[in-house]
Enzyme design. Structure first.
Site, short mmCIF file in Angstrom:
data_model
loop_
_atom_site.label_atom_id
_atom_site.label_comp_id
_atom_site.label_asym_id
_atom_site.label_seq_id
_atom_site.Cartn_x
_atom_site.Cartn_y
_atom_site.Cartn_z
N SER A 145 0.99 -1.32 0.05
CA SER A 145 0.06 0.04 0.12
C SER A 145 0.88 1.21 -0.01
O SER A 145 2.06 1.23 0.11
CB SER A 145 -0.88 0.10 1.31
N CYS A 195 -2.63 -4.50 -8.88
CA CYS A 195 -2.27 -3.12 -8.96
C CYS A 195 -2.18 -2.57 -10.28
O CYS A 195 -2.42 -1.40 -10.50
CB CYS A 195 -1.07 -2.93 -8.27
P1 NAD Z 1 0.22 -3.79 2.77
O1 NAD Z 1 0.81 -2.49 2.49
O2 NAD Z 1 -0.80 -4.01 3.90
O3 NAD Z 1 1.36 -5.08 2.97
C1 NAD Z 1 2.61 -5.23 1.96
C2 NAD Z 1 3.74 -5.41 2.82
O4 NAD Z 1 3.77 -4.40 3.54
C3 NAD Z 1 3.57 -6.67 3.90
O5 NAD Z 1 4.63 -7.46 3.71
C4 NAD Z 1 3.63 -5.92 5.15
O6 NAD Z 1 4.01 -6.73 6.17
C5 NAD Z 1 4.07 -4.71 4.93
N1 NAD Z 1 3.77 -3.32 5.60
C6 NAD Z 1 2.58 -3.06 5.93
N2 NAD Z 1 2.71 -1.84 6.72
C7 NAD Z 1 4.00 -1.49 6.62
C8 NAD Z 1 4.55 -0.57 7.56
N3 NAD Z 1 3.99 0.31 7.97
N4 NAD Z 1 5.82 -0.59 7.39
C9 NAD Z 1 6.59 -1.73 6.85
N5 NAD Z 1 5.95 -2.57 6.27
C10 NAD Z 1 4.70 -2.69 6.18
O7 NAD Z 1 -0.41 -4.17 1.30
P2 NAD Z 1 -1.46 -5.32 0.87
O8 NAD Z 1 -2.59 -5.30 1.23
O9 NAD Z 1 -0.61 -6.77 1.34
O10 NAD Z 1 -1.15 -5.50 -0.47
C11 NAD Z 1 -2.14 -4.59 -1.45
C12 NAD Z 1 -1.56 -3.31 -1.88
O11 NAD Z 1 -0.45 -3.50 -2.47
C13 NAD Z 1 -2.44 -2.44 -2.71
O12 NAD Z 1 -2.50 -1.15 -2.23
C14 NAD Z 1 -1.83 -2.79 -4.12
O13 NAD Z 1 -2.19 -1.75 -5.00
C15 NAD Z 1 -0.51 -2.65 -3.62
N6 NAD Z 1 0.52 -3.39 -4.87
C16 NAD Z 1 1.07 -2.53 -5.76
C17 NAD Z 1 1.80 -2.98 -6.53
C18 NAD Z 1 2.55 -2.34 -7.34
O14 NAD Z 1 3.27 -2.65 -8.40
N7 NAD Z 1 2.76 -0.87 -7.43
C19 NAD Z 1 1.77 -4.48 -7.04
C20 NAD Z 1 1.20 -5.22 -6.12
C21 NAD Z 1 0.25 -4.82 -4.82
#
Ligand code: NAD
Length: 502
Positions: free
Chosen positions: A226, A281
């Site tokens: 995210s 995404c």
């Molecule tokens: P998320 O941000 O909740 O989690 C992703 C990862 O980040 C996890 O491994 C989690 O442990 C870690 N994380 C979460 N909060 C954190 C913080 N404050 N500090 C450090 N690490 C943290 O995302 P999600 O729900 O697993 O995935 C969905 C999101 O990912 C959507 O917003 C989607 O658009 C995005 N996404 C983007 C792409 C891209 O290429 N831009 C690709 C796939 C997914």
């Protein structure tokens, strides 16, 4: 309860943590496993091991590293079926989509197999009289990948094949909702001949990530998730002296021009908006038209198609046709998406097809919502501004091409976008002016192939370099430039005190 453990130094290690996270099969709504969050000591142990393994691995020849990647590619292919079933079981996406995800990951492995060529560096003979210059690309050290739930195979494989082939060691911190696949990848890498400690998996949450972000021995962090988390990871990682590439959220727009083939465009939008239940995404959750007549035709074409969408468990029953899409990842995410649909209605969008509460027969406990279609979505609405990450498509009626372009360009996210048209001039203008990192021309999901690079603009990505492709190699290596002159016994030069020039 089956527990998913860390993978450190070539084996699964029973977790010492006490904080468990439940893993669900989203199609049944039942818990199937649990994963333990790592303790700080376990995270440190993974860094110790990766640091120790770097010494030998970084000196292994690129050709030898490439051979391990070749073997890994073969093993992946041999195991596609079981890997795809595991993705579908924990994530929920339909089986053919899991195969598609694995294939896109495999393509990066194929790219990494060419690493001896990619690391050749540059050479300038006779850059000055008797002087040659060459540059080499050396690995960084311990690198980390923090990945999201929606692509448990593909996103880690955007990162580690290149990181490893370049001579780095790697610690993967996968999403805690669907972590099992990462362990299978680690096992296959080991089977392919990767030395112990070169690839490790630690499970955990933001507290574990925080340790990795601040750990001095970690030299680079690739993050996908995210936008709030991406911005945070980029800020903290950079403050602590690391290279960081952090990819965030998206709200991709598809611009439908009056000359677009409506039937073909509706089909393209259908796959791009509802495939994987919109948990991509690079999904297209917004379609923009520049005149009402096109919008009316598009809504008329889409309505029966969205009503006919089939959603259900990702593995079809014997003899049955596969569903179009599966469930959402968790009950909480289902509630969020349902909440967005409520909000869209409340804020005045026209609900053309309502997927709320639509549960497939026999899978009533799964985290399902049906395909949802909104018309008359406007810039001020929450369902326009925020990423929903569910099977919800909104039509925005812009007033002309210029207005549509401003709408797209002013949106804070700029991951991907697409135009549907048969007008080459309009397509070219769109591709040139649009403020997004990846552009499709009559291609709804323009995810670049592994030999190009993937990355968004604006709040969809932080950091200078994109993931995989040539940028991936640049990200995972540091350049060293050597200027050399061999002594000529006949010429002894005087000491020079001015800045040397060639
Ligand atoms: P998320 O941000 O909740 O989690 C992703 C990862 O980040 C996890 O491994 C989690 O442990 C870690 N994380 C979460 N909060 C954190 C913080 N404050 N500090 C450090 N690490 C943290 O995302 P999600 O729900 O697993 O995935 C969905 C999101 O990912 C959507 O917003 C989607 O658009 C995005 N996404 C983007 C792409 C891209 O290429 N831009 C690709 C796939 C997914």
């Amino acid at each position: 309860m089956e527990t998913v453990h860390n993978f450190i130094n070539g084996k699964q290690v029973a977790s010492k943590g006490t904080k468990a996270w439940p893993i669900y099969n989203p199609a049944t709504g039942k818990q199937i496993r649990q994963v333990m969050m790592s303790t700080p000591e376990e995270v440190n142990e993974a860094v110790d091991v990766a640091q120790a393994a770097f010494k030998e691995w970084s000196k292994t020849s690129p050709l030898r590293r490439a051979r391990i990647m070749f073997k890994f590619k073969t093993l992946l292919e041999e195991n596609f079926d079981s890997l795809a079933r595991l993705i579908t079981e924990e994530h929920g996406k339909v089986y053919s989509d899991s195969i598609g995800e694995l294939t896109r990951g495999l393509e990066v492995v194929e790219f990494a197999c060419g690493i001896p060529h990619l690391l050749k560096g540059e050479f300038s003979e006779q850059a000055g009289r008797g002087i040659d210059i060459h540059s080499t690309m050396q690995p960084l050290g311990v690198t980390v990948g923090i990945t999201p739930f929606n692509f448990p195979a593909m996103v880690p494989m955007w990162m580690f094949p290149i990181a490893l082939a370049c001579g780095n060691t790697f610690i993967l911190k996968p999403a805690k909702t669907d972590p099992s696949l990462s362990i299978r990848l680690a096992e296959l890498l080991k089977e392919a001949g990767l030395p112990d400690g070169v690839f490790n998996v630690v499970h955990g949450d933001r507290h574990d990530n925080e340790i990795l972000l601040r750990e001095e021995r970690v030299k680079a962090v690739s993050f996908v998730g995210s936008t709030t988390a991406a911005a945070h990871v980029h800020k903290v990682g950079s403050e602590f002296g690391k290279r960081v590439q952090a990819l965030g959220a998206a709200k991709n727009h598809g611009l439908v021009m009056p000359d677009a083939d409506i039937e073909a465009t509706a089909n393209a939008l259908l796959g791009a908006a509802y495939g994987a239940a919109g948990e991509r995404c690079m999904a297209l959750p917004i379609a923009v038209t520049i005149d009402d007549a096109t919008a009316d035709k598009l809504v008329a074409a889409l309505k029966p198609k969205v009503e006919a969408l089939r959603h259900g468990p990702g593995i079809p029953k014997e003899g049955e046709k596969e569903m179009d899409f599966g469930p959402l990842i968790t009950k909480q995410h289902l509630d969020n998406v349902t909440g967005y649909v409520d909000k869209g209605v409340e804020e005045g969008a026209t609900l053309v097809v309502d997927g709320r509460g639509k549960k497939p027969q026999g899978a009533e406990e799964g985290f399902f919502i049906g395909g949802t279609l909104f018309d008359h979505v406007t810039e001020e609405m929450t369902i326009y501004k925020e990423e929903i990450f569910g099977p919800v498509l909104g039509i925005v009626r812009a007033k002309g091409f210029k207005d549509a372009m401003s709408l797209i360009n002013d949106h804070p996210f700029g991951n991907g976008t697409a135009i549907f048209t048969s007008d080459g001039g309009a397509a070219r203008e769109f591709a040139y002016d649009v403020q997004a990192g990846m552009v499709g021309i009559n291609v709804p999901i323009p995810v670049p192939m592994a030999f190009h690079c993937f990355g968004g603009w604006k709040h969809s990505a932080y950091g200078a370099l994109n993931v995989y492709g040539p940028d991936g190699v640049r990200f995972y290596t540091k350049m060293k430039t050597v200027t050399s002159r061999w002594p000529n016994p006949k010429v002894i030069e005087d000491a020079a005190f001015s800045m040397p020039t060639l």
